[in-house]
Design a protein around this motif. Sequence first.
Motif, PDB file in Angstrom:
ATOM      1  N   TRP A 164     -18.185 -16.124 -13.382  1.00  0.00           N
ATOM      2  CA  TRP A 164     -16.885 -15.698 -12.889  1.00  0.00           C
ATOM      3  C   TRP A 164     -16.950 -14.251 -12.410  1.00  0.00           C
ATOM      4  CZ3 TRP A 164     -13.260 -11.945 -14.250  1.00  0.00           C
ATOM      5  CH2 TRP A 164     -11.998 -12.081 -13.632  1.00  0.00           C
ATOM      6  N   LEU A 165     -17.553 -13.415 -13.241  1.00  0.00           N
ATOM      7  CA  LEU A 165     -17.682 -12.007 -12.882  1.00  0.00           C
ATOM      8  C   LEU A 165     -18.459 -11.844 -11.585  1.00  0.00           C
ATOM      9  CD1 LEU A 165     -18.432  -9.806 -16.015  1.00  0.00           C
ATOM     10  CD2 LEU A 165     -16.974  -9.219 -14.068  1.00  0.00           C
ATOM     11  N   GLN A 168     -16.365 -12.803  -8.621  1.00  0.00           N
ATOM     12  CA  GLN A 168     -15.384 -11.771  -8.270  1.00  0.00           C
ATOM     13  C   GLN A 168     -16.057 -10.621  -7.532  1.00  0.00           C
ATOM     14  OE1 GLN A 168     -12.165 -12.328  -8.600  1.00  0.00           O
ATOM     15  NE2 GLN A 168     -12.762 -14.285  -9.447  1.00  0.00           N
ATOM     16  N   LEU A 169     -17.227 -10.278  -8.023  1.00  0.00           N
ATOM     17  CA  LEU A 169     -17.990  -9.213  -7.387  1.00  0.00           C
ATOM     18  C   LEU A 169     -18.258  -9.537  -5.927  1.00  0.00           C
ATOM     19  CD1 LEU A 169     -18.536  -7.709  -9.963  1.00  0.00           C
ATOM     20  CD2 LEU A 169     -20.986  -7.839  -9.490  1.00  0.00           C
ATOM     21  N   SER A 172     -14.848  -9.561  -3.962  1.00  0.00           N
ATOM     22  CA  SER A 172     -14.069  -8.328  -3.847  1.00  0.00           C
ATOM     23  C   SER A 172     -14.848  -7.230  -3.144  1.00  0.00           C
ATOM     24  CB  SER A 172     -13.670  -7.813  -5.224  1.00  0.00           C
ATOM     25  OG  SER A 172     -12.967  -8.781  -5.938  1.00  0.00           O
ATOM     26  N   VAL A 173     -16.067  -7.045  -3.592  1.00  0.00           N
ATOM     27  CA  VAL A 173     -16.797  -5.873  -3.126  1.00  0.00           C
ATOM     28  C   VAL A 173     -17.009  -5.890  -1.605  1.00  0.00           C
ATOM     29  CG1 VAL A 173     -19.017  -4.705  -3.261  1.00  0.00           C
ATOM     30  CG2 VAL A 173     -17.802  -5.342  -5.356  1.00  0.00           C
ATOM     31  N   LEU A 193     -25.223  -4.940  -5.181  1.00  0.00           N
ATOM     32  CA  LEU A 193     -24.629  -6.220  -5.549  1.00  0.00           C
ATOM     33  C   LEU A 193     -25.689  -7.147  -6.139  1.00  0.00           C
ATOM     34  CD1 LEU A 193     -21.713  -6.962  -5.247  1.00  0.00           C
ATOM     35  CD2 LEU A 193     -22.222  -8.054  -3.069  1.00  0.00           C
ATOM     36  N   GLN A 196     -26.586  -6.072  -9.510  1.00  0.00           N
ATOM     37  CA  GLN A 196     -25.530  -6.429 -10.438  1.00  0.00           C
ATOM     38  C   GLN A 196     -25.650  -7.862 -10.894  1.00  0.00           C
ATOM     39  OE1 GLN A 196     -24.597  -3.388 -11.098  1.00  0.00           O
ATOM     40  NE2 GLN A 196     -22.521  -4.184 -11.312  1.00  0.00           N
ATOM     41  N   ILE A 197     -25.857  -8.715  -9.918  1.00  0.00           N
ATOM     42  CA  ILE A 197     -25.917 -10.127 -10.249  1.00  0.00           C
ATOM     43  C   ILE A 197     -27.139 -10.412 -11.101  1.00  0.00           C
ATOM     44  CG2 ILE A 197     -26.233 -12.411  -9.246  1.00  0.00           C
ATOM     45  CD1 ILE A 197     -24.428 -11.380  -6.941  1.00  0.00           C
TER      46      ILE A 197
END
Lengths: 210, 210, 210, 210
Positions: A164-165, A168-169, A172-173, A193, A196-197
């Motif tokens: 989910w996070l 969203q990343l 949104s980003v 990104l 992050q993932i």
Amino acid sequence: MPTSKSAGTRKSPQQDRSEAMVGRIIDAGSRVLLTYGYAGASTNRIAAEAGVSPGSLYYYFSDKDGVVRGVLDRFLVLLGQALSNTTARLEWADRAVFLETADSMMDVLEENRRLLEILVDEAPQLVRSGSRLAIEERLREHMRTAFLLLGTPLRGAELDAACWLATQLCLSVPVRYILSRPPISRETVLNGLADQIGALAGHGGQGTGR
Amino acid sequence: MPTSKSAGTRKSPQQDRSEAMVGRIIDAGSRVLLTYGYAGASTNRIAAEAGVSPGSLYYYFSDKDGVVRGVLDRFLVLLGQALSNTTARLEWADRAVFLETADSMMDVLEENRRLLEILVDEAPQLVRSGSRLAIEERLREHMRTAFLLLGTPLRGAELDAACWLATQLCLSVPVRYILSRPPISRETVLNGLADQIGALAGHGGQGTGR
Amino acid sequence: MPTSKSAGTRKSPQQDRSEAMVGRIIDAGSRVLLTYGYAGASTNRIAAEAGVSPGSLYYYFSDKDGVVRGVLDRFLVLLGQALSNTTARLEWADRAVFLETADSMMDVLEENRRLLEILVDEAPQLVRSGSRLAIEERLREHMRTAFLLLGTPLRGAELDAACWLATQLCLSVPVRYILSRPPISRETVLNGLADQIGALAGHGGQGTGR
Amino acid sequence: MPTSKSAGTRKSPQQDRSEAMVGRIIDAGSRVLLTYGYAGASTNRIAAEAGVSPGSLYYYFSDKDGVVRGVLDRFLVLLGQALSNTTARLEWADRAVFLETADSMMDVLEENRRLLEILVDEAPQLVRSGSRLAIEERLREHMRTAFLLLGTPLRGAELDAACWLATQLCLSVPVRYILSRPPISRETVLNGLADQIGALAGHGGQGTGR
DNA sequence: CATGAATGAGCTTTCATTCAT
DNA sequence: CATGAATGAAAGCTCATTCAT
């Protein structure tokens, strides 16, 4: 089965003419939105721009927002195609593939920047519409597959949360990046990104995460 | 420093009565927004709810969106306080402090969920207002300080990019979480967020990142 | 307490100007109804005829039918005055007084024949409005008093029924007579009406009934 | 004599299919009127309800009110049948026959109360249509015959007036009774009506008048 | 400061009706 | 006969905003 439009369209076009009309109205809707913004996009204006009577507009769309949703949907289709162009979802685990995909999504966003701005900033209740949720859902499935391929140690609720996070990343980003144009290179953002993932998938992550 | 009202207020309240009027109108604005949504929140309605004449409303606010901005600002002040409650920004580098801060931000969002939904979904062009940008700016400064304290190896543009990304994360994710209520515990999300920020700060991240 | 208008009026006029506006709009409403009929009496048309903005019309009346109800009410007031002009209701038992009263009601109807036609034929759902029912009620009270004075033997439900019937007679017949203009003298109709009422009061009826 | 449709129907149905179409449309019209009221009964809606194209509707009916008139006519036919069921008009002079006839008219009205309400209250300019006038005419003829049989002393204009009055009574009162549901028994009303008519015929009246 | 009557452009939407197919 | 897409005039109504009092 013809491309089923999301709610807001009254007739699923049965004839060529009908499909043409729907197309013309959505085209006009795009143009009017770009020119006048959401608030200024009156149905009469859109109909006039389409060279069509107000009555016809309402013959094909349930109401004003039906048209805007049509515009949005067409835009989301483009985004969805950017997602699909990479051969298959499993390849997402490959960082290069992810970067390429994300890059082409950014391209789509950039090419429609002003429209995106209007839709996101002035008609956001629509942006939560079905089509948008569908894309979000699809993206989450990509994520889950990629995470598993990356050998994530996460399971169950934790995996859900990470997906989910990450979703969203990814949604949104890029949008925020395109809209607010921070003084940062796209490459940097995309790499961030991906990092992050990777981090979300678990430290051991290789592939996307490293 | 007197409570500086952001754009939308015509006079800085020099008298108690004025301040009271502004307060009453903003109160009424909140209630009307909650009850009727942005579209249904007409100035006449707000004025009536405030027990004030439309003329007076326009004496204190430049236009309708001035009032809405007033409502938004008051909400952002609450958010800002959640940011400030932890003694100093430097302590953000401490994961526990970050979590606590983020948690109290979530509290504020949750307590005003419906208002947040209306502001974000129905009146979003306002969300880009000055106060919102101010908060974003402040958050980014927090981030930079924390990153440096965490011994991030990043510098220059890379540091900027990381801070920008981290800020977007901290703003988007909690709002999305509150609004879309995914079946994920808040704790999990906050931890994920902290991990993300740690990852952004650099591999060696300790503190927030671990 | 100002003349309380029946439902449909938004503001009980507090200022002279307001009252004047309401009057102007009702005047214009009458004229437009007469000229264009109910269907053609658009709010914009009425407002223009009144030399007033559409917004003002809606400031004083809740909706289109509010204006029409205003027109109707003013007409019913005239009718009511025709009822009241005879000194007191008890005198109704006197046939001459009844005939005179009914005659002056007929006058009012005849003087407003076209308006009556439009209201009855094109906007009848309004004709059932409160003011109309109030007149009906008043008429029924007159009837009851007259019946008792005439020494009617009826009591209870039977008296109620007779009064109801007599009231319907006095309301329907004159209106139908004026509207359909049968080749019958008004005198004949009125006498018939009086006879009818006498008959309803009971055979022994003197006064109105004979 | 083929079932002659009154104005509103374009062709006299020469073929079964045509008659069926007309029937289906009128059926649909009834249903739509009952469901949506006169104002909400759009031709498109009626056509849809009938499973027919708008074009076809306009092939069989001159315009919207043509359909409504069709509905009304069918209803009036029922009323007319109630009038005809008693063997012959002369028997009206018999009070029992009159009461029975009036009672069955009331039945028809009651069975279609809601439709009656809509037709009378919302589409009344139609109620003056040809069929309605035809019924009124027929009723007046019944009256005249009955009056003469009852040995009324009235002649010429006086007789005309009495017949007109009696007819108005027989048409208005039952409709008003059904629609406004006063707390009076139907029997009482019918008896009153019979008395009234007897009185109109002249004191010497026996039969209906006694 | 405060009022509230007045504005008027403009909006969304409907619907009876037509006509090419 | 039947269709249904297309029409377009017009309707009712709102609401941000102003200004004389």
